[in-house]
Design an enzyme around this catalytic site. Structure first.
Site, mmCIF file in Angstrom:
data_model
loop_
_atom_site.group_PDB
_atom_site.id
_atom_site.type_symbol
_atom_site.label_atom_id
_atom_site.label_comp_id
_atom_site.label_asym_id
_atom_site.label_seq_id
_atom_site.Cartn_x
_atom_site.Cartn_y
_atom_site.Cartn_z
ATOM 1 N N ASN A 5 0.874 -1.177 0.000
ATOM 2 C CA ASN A 5 0.000 0.000 0.000
ATOM 3 C C ASN A 5 0.913 1.230 0.000
ATOM 4 O O ASN A 5 1.502 1.565 1.023
ATOM 5 C CB ASN A 5 -0.884 -0.020 1.263
ATOM 6 N N TRP A 6 1.022 1.860 -1.162
ATOM 7 C CA TRP A 6 1.919 3.015 -1.267
ATOM 8 C C TRP A 6 1.335 4.278 -0.630
ATOM 9 O O TRP A 6 2.032 5.293 -0.511
ATOM 10 C CB TRP A 6 2.226 3.317 -2.740
ATOM 11 N N LYS A 7 0.053 4.221 -0.277
ATOM 12 C CA LYS A 7 -0.638 5.415 0.264
ATOM 13 C C LYS A 7 -0.425 6.588 -0.691
ATOM 14 O O LYS A 7 -0.359 6.391 -1.894
ATOM 15 C CB LYS A 7 -0.149 5.722 1.683
ATOM 16 N N HIS A 92 -9.377 1.189 5.289
ATOM 17 C CA HIS A 92 -8.083 1.441 5.962
ATOM 18 C C HIS A 92 -8.297 2.441 7.106
ATOM 19 O O HIS A 92 -9.124 3.354 6.994
ATOM 20 C CB HIS A 92 -7.067 1.992 4.947
ATOM 21 N N GLU A 94 -6.678 4.914 7.986
ATOM 22 C CA GLU A 94 -6.489 6.322 7.593
ATOM 23 C C GLU A 94 -7.756 6.857 6.913
ATOM 24 O O GLU A 94 -8.096 8.031 7.057
ATOM 25 C CB GLU A 94 -5.259 6.449 6.678
ATOM 26 N N GLU A 160 -4.932 -4.759 11.107
ATOM 27 C CA GLU A 160 -3.959 -3.671 11.217
ATOM 28 C C GLU A 160 -4.227 -2.861 12.485
ATOM 29 O O GLU A 160 -5.022 -1.905 12.461
ATOM 30 C CB GLU A 160 -4.098 -2.739 10.006
ATOM 31 N N GLY A 166 3.023 2.344 10.983
ATOM 32 C CA GLY A 166 4.056 3.375 10.843
ATOM 33 C C GLY A 166 4.776 3.739 12.121
ATOM 34 O O GLY A 166 5.480 4.746 12.170
ATOM 35 N N SER A 204 3.866 -1.965 10.527
ATOM 36 C CA SER A 204 5.316 -1.964 10.757
ATOM 37 C C SER A 204 6.000 -3.278 10.378
ATOM 38 O O SER A 204 6.990 -3.665 11.007
ATOM 39 C CB SER A 204 5.625 -1.596 12.217
ATOM 40 N N GLY A 225 2.909 -1.019 4.339
ATOM 41 C CA GLY A 225 2.921 0.392 3.962
ATOM 42 C C GLY A 225 4.341 0.869 3.718
ATOM 43 O O GLY A 225 4.916 0.690 2.643
ATOM 44 N N GLY A 226 4.952 1.470 4.732
ATOM 45 C CA GLY A 226 6.269 2.110 4.603
ATOM 46 C C GLY A 226 7.312 1.254 3.895
ATOM 47 O O GLY A 226 7.998 1.717 2.971
HETATM 48 C C1 PEP Z 1 -0.643 0.354 6.484
HETATM 49 O O1 PEP Z 1 -0.879 1.545 6.697
HETATM 50 O O2 PEP Z 1 -1.457 -0.355 5.864
HETATM 51 C C2 PEP Z 1 0.600 -0.189 6.972
HETATM 52 C C3 PEP Z 1 0.678 -1.460 7.189
HETATM 53 O O3 PEP Z 1 1.615 0.723 7.190
HETATM 54 P P1 PEP Z 1 3.094 0.424 7.755
HETATM 55 O O4 PEP Z 1 3.570 -0.848 7.113
HETATM 56 O O5 PEP Z 1 3.882 1.611 7.321
HETATM 57 O O6 PEP Z 1 2.966 0.290 9.212
#
Ligand code: PEP
Length: 245
Positions: A5-7, A92, A94, A160, A166, A204, A225-226
């Site tokens: 997920n590049w957001k 999600h 967010e 999640e 993050g 994370s 994500g990140g």
């Molecule tokens: C996400 O927001 O879906 C996610 C898993 O982010 P991160 O890996 O950066 O914690």
């Protein structure tokens, strides 16, 4: 199943570098389902890269809107299907927190696409809910959106915890395993066709800790994500998943 997920990150230049780094490091001997959800403006660009030659790689969308027409800024379910997206991330945290998305809207989105493409429904508790031992109650409430919906095996849940996204903090692998089993049982007992969904862990995940999660029985993959913004690290995480499973 491993999903990126590049957001709201990326650029034309980043896309090129990412694809090169990914392809140089990805070991394609085993073929888990791999999904990449870039910002929608880059979907077409990714579809036109060398990634497209690998059948196990799927481009998807980070969200869809509940409808179409006079809804400035929105992207409809028909549009993502028109662009050959193979999955969509829905609900999600967010979207829930920054865009005030409700369970009712999330249910409408699931109804729009559940029979047409893979739906990755995100659920997870906040830090405070976790501290107050409310995790299972919160997840049960969020999972009500699949109640009585006919899913045709298209539903995947991403667990999640909001406090893990993050932050570098995660629940223990054992905690995650127990929660994933709980989620599978809740969905099985409430969905119309008693679906027993795949459950991904998100929050994370990186190339250092991925293996500890993938070893767990009820962890069917990850939503990342990140760490997915670096094509090399994302490829390494997939390689670790394929070695562990
Ligand atoms: C996400 O927001 O879906 C996610 C898993 O982010 P991160 O890996 O950066 O914690």
């Amino acid at each position: 199943m491993i999903i990126a997920n590049w957001k709201c990150n990326g650029s034309k230049a980043m896309t090129n570098t990412w694809v090169n780094n990914f392809l140089t490091n990805y070991d394609e001997t085993k073929k888990a389902f791999i999904g990449i959800a870039p910002p929608s403006i880059y979907i077409q660009r990714l579809l036109e890269t060398e990634l497209n030659k690998l059948a196990e790689i799927n481009i998807g969308s980070q969200d869809i809107d509940i409808s179409s027409g006079a809804r400035t800024g929105a992207i409809s379910s028909d549009m993502i299907l028109d662009f050959d997206c193979k999955f969509s991330i829905i609900g999600h945290s967010e979207r829930r927190q920054l865009f005030n998305e409700t369970n009712e809207e999330i249910k409408q989105k699931i109804l729009k696409i559940a029979k047409k493409t893979i739906t990755i429904l995100c659920v997870g508790e906040t830090r405070e809910e976790n501290k107050n031992d409310q995790t299972r109650d919160i997840l049960k409430k969020q999972l009500e959106v699949v109640k009585d919906i006919e899913l045709n095996n298209s539903l995947v849940i991403a667990y999640e915890p909001v406090w893990a996204i993050g932050t570098g903090n995660t629940p223990t692998p054992n905690n995650i395993n127990e929660i994933h089993k709980f989620i599978k049982d809740v969905v099985q007992s409430t969905s119309y066709n008693s679906e027993y969904p795949m459950v991904l862990y998100g929050g994370s995940v990186n190339q250092e800790n991925a293996k500890s999660f993938f070893k767990e029985e009820f962890v069917d993959g990850a939503l990342i994500g990140g760490a997915s913004l670096d094509g090399k690290e994302f490829a390494n995480i997939i390689n670790i998943f394929n070695e562990t499973n």
